[in-house]
Design a protein around this motif. Structure first.
Motif, short mmCIF file in Angstrom:
data_model
loop_
_atom_site.label_atom_id
_atom_site.label_comp_id
_atom_site.label_asym_id
_atom_site.label_seq_id
_atom_site.Cartn_x
_atom_site.Cartn_y
_atom_site.Cartn_z
N SER A 144 -7.60 -5.61 -6.51
CA SER A 144 -8.98 -5.64 -7.01
C SER A 144 -9.05 -6.18 -8.44
O SER A 144 -10.01 -6.88 -8.79
CB SER A 144 -9.62 -4.25 -6.94
OG SER A 144 -8.91 -3.34 -7.74
N LYS A 200 -3.96 2.25 -3.58
CA LYS A 200 -4.70 0.99 -3.58
C LYS A 200 -3.72 -0.16 -3.36
O LYS A 200 -2.56 -0.09 -3.75
CB LYS A 200 -5.41 0.78 -4.92
CG LYS A 200 -6.55 1.75 -5.15
CD LYS A 200 -7.23 1.46 -6.47
CE LYS A 200 -8.34 2.46 -6.70
NZ LYS A 200 -8.98 2.24 -8.01
N ALA A 201 -4.20 -1.21 -2.75
CA ALA A 201 -3.38 -2.40 -2.53
C ALA A 201 -2.98 -2.99 -3.88
O ALA A 201 -3.84 -3.29 -4.72
CB ALA A 201 -4.13 -3.42 -1.70
N CYS A 202 -1.67 -3.14 -4.08
CA CYS A 202 -1.13 -3.66 -5.34
C CYS A 202 -0.12 -4.76 -5.06
O CYS A 202 0.44 -4.85 -3.96
CB CYS A 202 -0.41 -2.56 -6.12
SG CYS A 202 -1.49 -1.29 -6.75
N PRO A 218 -3.46 -3.73 -9.20
CA PRO A 218 -4.19 -3.73 -7.94
C PRO A 218 -4.77 -5.11 -7.59
O PRO A 218 -5.12 -5.90 -8.48
CB PRO A 218 -5.34 -2.74 -8.18
CG PRO A 218 -4.95 -1.95 -9.37
CD PRO A 218 -4.08 -2.86 -10.19
N CYS A 266 -0.73 3.77 -7.73
CA CYS A 266 -2.17 3.50 -7.92
C CYS A 266 -3.03 4.16 -6.84
O CYS A 266 -3.98 3.56 -6.34
CB CYS A 266 -2.43 2.00 -7.99
SG CYS A 266 -1.73 1.22 -9.44
N HIS A 267 -2.67 5.39 -6.49
CA HIS A 267 -3.44 6.18 -5.52
C HIS A 267 -3.60 5.47 -4.17
O HIS A 267 -4.61 5.64 -3.49
CB HIS A 267 -4.81 6.56 -6.09
CG HIS A 267 -4.73 7.25 -7.40
ND1 HIS A 267 -4.31 8.56 -7.52
CD2 HIS A 267 -4.98 6.82 -8.67
CE1 HIS A 267 -4.32 8.90 -8.80
NE2 HIS A 267 -4.72 7.87 -9.51
N LEU A 281 0.88 -1.17 0.00
CA LEU A 281 0.00 0.00 0.00
C LEU A 281 0.92 1.22 0.00
O LEU A 281 1.58 1.49 0.99
CB LEU A 281 -0.88 0.01 1.25
CG LEU A 281 -1.80 -1.21 1.40
CD1 LEU A 281 -2.27 -1.34 2.83
CD2 LEU A 281 -2.96 -1.09 0.46
#
Length: 74
Positions: free
Chosen positions: A28, A17-19, A26, A14-15, A9
């Motif tokens: 997601s 987001k969890a990657c 991400p 990616c702002h 994180l």
């Protein structure tokens, strides 16, 4: 063994987001691919920088989130 050390994180990536570590993929996106019925091999073919362990890490991270507790990742 937990694989969540593969998930980062970082507000600069990616702002926040969890990657997956070392990528801009991400968690997601991986979960969306799995939900769409894609196999691990299909996901790795589509995102060559991912490994099967990265996909497992994404699932484990999502599992932690569903337990309604806060986990601090390294």
């Amino acid at each position: 063994m937990t694989e969540t050390n593969r998930i980062v994180l970082d507000p600069a990536i990616c702002h926040g987001k969890a990657c997956v570590k070392g990528t801009r993929i991400p968690v997601s996106v991986i979960l969306d691919e799995l939900a769409a019925g894609h196999t691990f091999d299909e996901i790795v073919d589509q995102y060559p920088t991912l490994t099967r362990q990265d996909i497992v890490a994404a699932i484990q991270y999502a599992s932690l989130l569903t337990k309604e507790r806060v986990e601090t990742l390294p």
